[in-house]
Design an enzyme around this catalytic site. Structure first.
Site, PDB file in Angstrom:
ATOM      1  N   SER A 135      -7.264  10.121  -0.002  1.00  0.00           N
ATOM      2  CA  SER A 135      -7.671  10.445   1.198  1.00  0.00           C
ATOM      3  C   SER A 135      -8.281  11.962   1.251  1.00  0.00           C
ATOM      4  O   SER A 135      -7.756  12.741   0.432  1.00  0.00           O
ATOM      5  CB  SER A 135      -6.486  10.460   2.301  1.00  0.00           C
ATOM      6  N   TYR A 186       2.156  13.176   3.704  1.00  0.00           N
ATOM      7  CA  TYR A 186       1.231  12.026   3.306  1.00  0.00           C
ATOM      8  C   TYR A 186      -0.104  12.724   2.544  1.00  0.00           C
ATOM      9  O   TYR A 186      -0.386  12.309   1.604  1.00  0.00           O
ATOM     10  CB  TYR A 186       0.797  11.241   4.647  1.00  0.00           C
ATOM     11  N   LYS A 241      -1.487  12.456  -1.267  1.00  0.00           N
ATOM     12  CA  LYS A 241      -2.836  12.146  -1.778  1.00  0.00           C
ATOM     13  C   LYS A 241      -3.277  13.288  -2.595  1.00  0.00           C
ATOM     14  O   LYS A 241      -3.865  12.837  -3.382  1.00  0.00           O
ATOM     15  CB  LYS A 241      -3.582  11.958  -0.264  1.00  0.00           C
TER      16      LYS A 241
END
Ligand code: NAP
Length: 279
Positions: A170, A183, A187
């Site tokens: 991401s 998160y 990534k």
């Protein structure tokens, strides 16, 4: 020559089922003979990637946690005349991952391509505010399962004499999002996994690359397009001033697993409308 190998779908082109679809140039046979396993692929970016690889000639194995989602995604692909098989696979369950590769072998004779796409984000908040349970879940699904899938795909890919692995990271892996702290770190880890695995496999004809999507309109990012204010706030961070589409990502995946990208390994391609992408 190149033009001859491209199929042009105009705005009024018909698909196999006769429905009208809109599509850009898609190389028709670039992935002929390849078998692709795409995780978390009954919706969103994963479904878009599976569909695109199949449109380019691959046989695809789709999967996700819920049988009903597998059934409806499979029906959509088959309606378009695409070659696909599907099954339930929760990526953090070992027995499901084993079944996934077994199914690819049973249905299509082997595995050439793995696209590891699943992710979870159970915690909204800054990185140091995530509790241990949320942190573990994020790293179990976003990092550990991606690692294990890559590892478990290797005997199959080696049997074919080479192939490709693609991780879906991401843009948040480069520039952490305030509300997606843990998160974002998960990534960033995938960028490192891509580098390390690509170096290990560089002499085995196995390319390992990664895609870092920007903000793409899917269920995962639904909160962003839920209100005009949140969408405008997101757009203000994107130089192109539009959210990404699934097709903005699926074409990059198709390129990375094709022979056109044979000399590319260990790279992360950012498809994020110009959002900042430096670590
Ligand atoms: P999405 O639209 O919410 O689709 C999620 C898909 O994953 C569904 O098919 C879902 O089906 C399946 N799934 C969820 N958890 C799973 C699990 N544990 N095991 C197997 N399948 C699972 O999500 P998306 O936006 O396409 O996101 C796909 C990837 O792109 C993720 O890695 C995400 O981090 C990344 N990404 C997305 C964006 C964005 O803005 N959308 C931006 C950057 C990166 P079931 O419910 O049936 O399991």
């Amino acid at each position: 020559m190149l033009m001859n190998s491209l199929v042009k779908y105009s705005k009024t082109a018909l698909n196999y089922s006769g429905a009208i679809r809109q599509m850009a140039y898609i190389p028709k046979n670039r992935l002929d003979g390849k078998v692709a396993v795409v995780t978390a692929s009954t919706d969103g970016i994963g479904f878009g990637i599976a569909r695109r690889l199949a449109l380019e000639g691959a046989k695809v194995v789709i999967s996700s946690r819920k049988q009903k989602n597998v059934d409806s995604a499979l029906a959509k692909l088959k309606e378009e005349g695409l070659t696909a098989a599907g099954l339930v696979c929760h990526v953090s369950k070992k027995e499901d991952r084993i079944k996934l590769f077994d199914e690819a072998v049973k249905a299509f004779g082997g595995v050439d391509i793995l696209v590891s796409n699943a992710a979870a984000n159970p915690a909204v908040g800054s990185v140091l505010d995530a509790d241990e349970e949320a942190w573990d879940k994020i790293f179990d699904i976003n990092v550990k399962a991606a690692y294990l899938l890559a590892k478990e795909s290797l005997p199959h890919i080696r049997k074919r004499g080479g192939g490709s692995i693609v991780f879906i990271a991401s843009i948040a892996g480069y520039q952490p999002f305030d509300l997606l702290g843990a998160y974002s770190v998960s990534k960033t880890t995938l960028l490192g996994l891509t580098k390390a695995a690509s170096q290990q496999l560089a002499t085995e004809n196995i390319n390992v690359n990664c895609i870092a999507p920007g903000i793409v309109k899917t269920k995962f990012s639904a909160a962003i397009s839920a209100s005009k204010e949140s969408e405008e706030a997101a757009l203000s961070t994107i130089p192109m001033k539009r959210l990404g589409k699934v097709e903005d990502i699926s074409g990059v995946a198709a390129f990375l697993v094709s022979d056109d990208a044979k000399y590319i390994t260990g790279e992360t391609i950012v498809a994020a409308g110009g959002m900042p992408s430096h670590l």
